[in-house]
Design a protein around this motif. Structure first.
Motif, PDB file in Angstrom:
ATOM      1  N   PRO A 137       0.266  -9.362   5.022  1.00 24.72           N
ATOM      2  CA  PRO A 137      -0.014  -7.980   4.601  1.00 24.72           C
ATOM      3  C   PRO A 137       0.368  -7.713   3.146  1.00 24.72           C
ATOM      4  CG  PRO A 137       1.108  -8.029   6.729  1.00 24.72           C
ATOM      5  CD  PRO A 137       1.184  -9.415   6.166  1.00 24.72           C
ATOM      6  N   THR A 138       1.352  -8.446   2.629  1.00 18.84           N
ATOM      7  CA  THR A 138       1.793  -8.211   1.244  1.00 18.84           C
ATOM      8  C   THR A 138       0.813  -8.782   0.222  1.00 18.84           C
ATOM      9  OG1 THR A 138       3.111 -10.253   1.122  1.00 18.84           O
ATOM     10  CG2 THR A 138       4.194  -8.297   2.019  1.00 18.84           C
ATOM     11  N   ALA A 139      -0.177  -9.537   0.708  1.00 16.01           N
ATOM     12  CA  ALA A 139      -1.171 -10.112  -0.201  1.00 16.01           C
ATOM     13  C   ALA A 139      -2.359  -9.175  -0.402  1.00 16.01           C
ATOM     14  CB  ALA A 139      -1.658 -11.456   0.327  1.00 16.01           C
ATOM     15  N   VAL A 140      -2.236  -7.937   0.096  1.00 14.21           N
ATOM     16  CA  VAL A 140      -3.280  -6.924  -0.072  1.00 14.21           C
ATOM     17  C   VAL A 140      -2.740  -5.851  -1.012  1.00 14.21           C
ATOM     18  CG1 VAL A 140      -4.758  -5.238   1.088  1.00 14.21           C
ATOM     19  CG2 VAL A 140      -4.161  -7.375   2.247  1.00 14.21           C
ATOM     20  N   ALA A 153     -17.266  -4.502  -8.183  1.00 17.81           N
ATOM     21  CA  ALA A 153     -16.698  -3.389  -7.418  1.00 17.81           C
ATOM     22  C   ALA A 153     -17.396  -3.181  -6.086  1.00 17.81           C
ATOM     23  CB  ALA A 153     -16.756  -2.105  -8.252  1.00 17.81           C
ATOM     24  N   GLU A 154     -17.955  -4.236  -5.530  1.00 16.15           N
ATOM     25  CA  GLU A 154     -18.634  -4.140  -4.239  1.00 16.15           C
ATOM     26  C   GLU A 154     -17.777  -4.771  -3.154  1.00 16.15           C
ATOM     27  OE1 GLU A 154     -21.497  -2.629  -3.512  1.00 16.15           O
ATOM     28  OE2 GLU A 154     -21.752  -1.993  -5.596  1.00 16.15           O
ATOM     29  N   PRO A 155     -17.587  -4.089  -2.018  1.00 10.13           N
ATOM     30  CA  PRO A 155     -16.835  -4.691  -0.916  1.00 10.13           C
ATOM     31  C   PRO A 155     -17.422  -6.053  -0.530  1.00 10.13           C
ATOM     32  CG  PRO A 155     -17.195  -2.367  -0.494  1.00 10.13           C
ATOM     33  CD  PRO A 155     -18.029  -2.715  -1.701  1.00 10.13           C
ATOM     34  N   GLY A 156     -16.559  -7.035  -0.379  1.00 14.17           N
ATOM     35  CA  GLY A 156     -17.001  -8.384  -0.048  1.00 14.17           C
ATOM     36  C   GLY A 156     -17.131  -9.284  -1.258  1.00 14.17           C
ATOM     37  N   SER A 157     -17.088  -8.714  -2.457  1.00 14.48           N
ATOM     38  CA  SER A 157     -17.180  -9.527  -3.674  1.00 14.48           C
ATOM     39  C   SER A 157     -15.941 -10.405  -3.812  1.00 14.48           C
ATOM     40  CB  SER A 157     -17.306  -8.633  -4.913  1.00 14.48           C
ATOM     41  OG  SER A 157     -18.484  -7.864  -4.876  1.00 14.48           O
ATOM     42  N   GLU A 175     -12.155  -3.113   0.094  1.00 17.47           N
ATOM     43  CA  GLU A 175     -12.778  -1.791   0.157  1.00 17.47           C
ATOM     44  C   GLU A 175     -12.563  -1.046  -1.159  1.00 17.47           C
ATOM     45  OE1 GLU A 175     -10.835   1.245   2.611  1.00 17.47           O
ATOM     46  OE2 GLU A 175      -9.285  -0.248   3.087  1.00 17.47           O
ATOM     47  N   ILE A 176     -13.345   0.031  -1.320  1.00 18.12           N
ATOM     48  CA  ILE A 176     -13.217   0.889  -2.488  1.00 18.12           C
ATOM     49  C   ILE A 176     -12.632   2.221  -2.039  1.00 18.12           C
ATOM     50  CG2 ILE A 176     -14.411   2.044  -4.383  1.00 18.12           C
ATOM     51  CD1 ILE A 176     -14.424  -1.008  -4.582  1.00 18.12           C
ATOM     52  N   LYS A 177     -11.579   2.640  -2.707  1.00 20.18           N
ATOM     53  CA  LYS A 177     -10.940   3.923  -2.412  1.00 20.18           C
ATOM     54  C   LYS A 177     -10.949   4.786  -3.665  1.00 20.18           C
ATOM     55  CE  LYS A 177      -7.641   2.603   1.223  1.00 20.18           C
ATOM     56  NZ  LYS A 177      -6.192   2.583   1.580  1.00 20.18           N
ATOM     57  N   GLY A 178     -11.952   5.654  -3.775  1.00 18.39           N
ATOM     58  CA  GLY A 178     -12.021   6.531  -4.938  1.00 18.39           C
ATOM     59  C   GLY A 178     -12.119   5.742  -6.230  1.00 18.39           C
ATOM     60  N   GLU A 179     -11.074   5.826  -7.059  1.00 17.69           N
ATOM     61  CA  GLU A 179     -11.060   5.152  -8.346  1.00 17.69           C
ATOM     62  C   GLU A 179     -10.298   3.824  -8.309  1.00 17.69           C
ATOM     63  OE1 GLU A 179     -12.794   6.201 -11.006  1.00 17.69           O
ATOM     64  OE2 GLU A 179     -13.574   7.715  -9.601  1.00 17.69           O
ATOM     65  N   SER A 180     -10.020   3.324  -7.118  1.00 18.14           N
ATOM     66  CA  SER A 180      -9.301   2.048  -6.995  1.00 18.14           C
ATOM     67  C   SER A 180      -9.997   1.133  -5.991  1.00 18.14           C
ATOM     68  CB  SER A 180      -7.848   2.285  -6.568  1.00 18.14           C
ATOM     69  OG  SER A 180      -7.805   2.847  -5.269  1.00 18.14           O
ATOM     70  N   ALA A 181      -9.673  -0.126  -6.113  1.00 17.61           N
ATOM     71  CA  ALA A 181     -10.231  -1.135  -5.195  1.00 17.61           C
ATOM     72  C   ALA A 181      -9.088  -1.826  -4.465  1.00 17.61           C
ATOM     73  CB  ALA A 181     -11.059  -2.155  -5.967  1.00 17.61           C
ATOM     74  N   VAL A 182      -9.302  -2.114  -3.197  1.00 14.70           N
ATOM     75  CA  VAL A 182      -8.314  -2.848  -2.404  1.00 14.70           C
ATOM     76  C   VAL A 182      -8.678  -4.326  -2.460  1.00 14.70           C
ATOM     77  CG1 VAL A 182      -7.275  -3.170  -0.136  1.00 14.70           C
ATOM     78  CG2 VAL A 182      -7.959  -0.870  -0.887  1.00 14.70           C
ATOM     79  N   LEU A 183      -7.777  -5.135  -3.029  1.00 14.89           N
ATOM     80  CA  LEU A 183      -8.010  -6.568  -3.147  1.00 14.89           C
ATOM     81  C   LEU A 183      -7.181  -7.323  -2.126  1.00 14.89           C
ATOM     82  CD1 LEU A 183      -8.009  -7.140  -7.026  1.00 14.89           C
ATOM     83  CD2 LEU A 183      -9.907  -6.512  -5.515  1.00 14.89           C
ATOM     84  N   ASP A 184      -7.806  -8.279  -1.480  1.00 10.50           N
ATOM     85  CA  ASP A 184      -7.133  -9.108  -0.473  1.00 10.50           C
ATOM     86  C   ASP A 184      -7.036 -10.531  -1.014  1.00 10.50           C
ATOM     87  OD1 ASP A 184      -6.159 -10.418   1.729  1.00 10.50           O
ATOM     88  OD2 ASP A 184      -7.691  -9.695   3.124  1.00 10.50           O
ATOM     89  N   PHE A 185      -5.790 -10.978  -1.250  1.00  6.24           N
ATOM     90  CA  PHE A 185      -5.566 -12.321  -1.798  1.00  6.24           C
ATOM     91  C   PHE A 185      -5.360 -13.376  -0.706  1.00  6.24           C
ATOM     92  CE2 PHE A 185      -4.754  -9.632  -5.407  1.00  6.24           C
ATOM     93  CZ  PHE A 185      -5.223 -10.370  -6.482  1.00  6.24           C
ATOM     94  N   ASN A 186      -5.457 -12.976   0.557  1.00  4.32           N
ATOM     95  CA  ASN A 186      -5.395 -13.951   1.644  1.00  4.32           C
ATOM     96  C   ASN A 186      -6.641 -14.832   1.602  1.00  4.32           C
ATOM     97  OD1 ASN A 186      -3.021 -13.357   3.556  1.00  4.32           O
ATOM     98  ND2 ASN A 186      -3.900 -11.308   3.256  1.00  4.32           N
TER      99      ASN A 186
END
Length: 204
Positions: A137-140, A153-157, A175-186
């Motif tokens: 979870p800490t890698a997100v 800035a597209e989900p899945g990129s 995912e995209i949240k307003g003016e930020s993007a959620v990045l998953d480093f897993n």
């Protein structure tokens, strides 16, 4: 009993005192290609077992030489299935080639290939612990959209990110949240059981 001795040209019986020596000497191949056995005096059952062991020892040793073990070069085909979906396969292409024990193959898969031989097929399941590990979870993390490259800035990129030490990491836009993007480093396959259907092509 006769069947066991068909490949034997002669059986030389030695005294019981020499039994240990006979067991060490075993069998030799004479010019005709038949086996000459040096056999200690013993009862019939033990004697037949002794002959059978010597006749079988050669093929067993040859089979052992063709098994996957450290230092052996291995070529194999595989089909990778995750969540009932085929993700990758070498079928119709060249097989994967690697050296057993060199650490370049996924450790969990390499471990389960140990002892297989050319022509053998097997379905191998790799747990998340043996594969790409559980989801961390800490890698997100969230980053401003302005930090993303154009078109990223597209989900899945999938993005390539430089860490503070100058190394390269890979992240997926979750995912995209307003003016930020959620990045998953897993790793994309973290937390997944991996199924490999393998066929060993060559062991040398």
């Amino acid at each position: 009993q006769e069947g066991l001795l068909e490949a034997v040209e002669a059986v030389v019986v030695v005294d019981a005192v020499d039994a240990a020596v006979a067991a060490v000497i075993g069998s030799d191949i004479n010019p005709s290609g038949n086996k000459v056995l040096i056999m200690p005096k013993m009862n019939l059952r033990a004697g037949l077992f002794f002959v059978f062991f010597l006749i079988s020892a050669g093929p067993l040793a040859a089979d052992a030489a063709n098994l996957i073990a450290n230092g052996k070069t291995v070529k194999f085909h595989y089909t990778l299935t995750v969540d009932s979906k085929i993700l990758n396969s070498t079928q119709g292409n060249d097989p994967i080639s690697y050296v057993q024990g060199d650490g370049k193959l996924m450790p969990g898969l390499e471990k389960k290939l140990e002892g297989m031989k050319a022509g053998e097929k097997r379905q191998i399941k790799i747990s998340e612990e043996e594969g790409y590990g559980p989801v961390d979870p800490t890698a997100v993390t969230e980053v401003p959209l302005t930090k993303l490259p154009e078109g990223g800035a597209e989900p899945g990129s999938m993005l390539t990110v430089n860490d503070p030490q100058g190394g390269v990491m890979h992240a997926m836009v979750k995912e995209i949240k307003g003016e930020s993007a959620v990045l998953d480093f897993n790793h994309p396959l973290a937390g997944k059981e991996l199924q490999f259907d393998v066929e060993i092509d060559e062991v040398s």
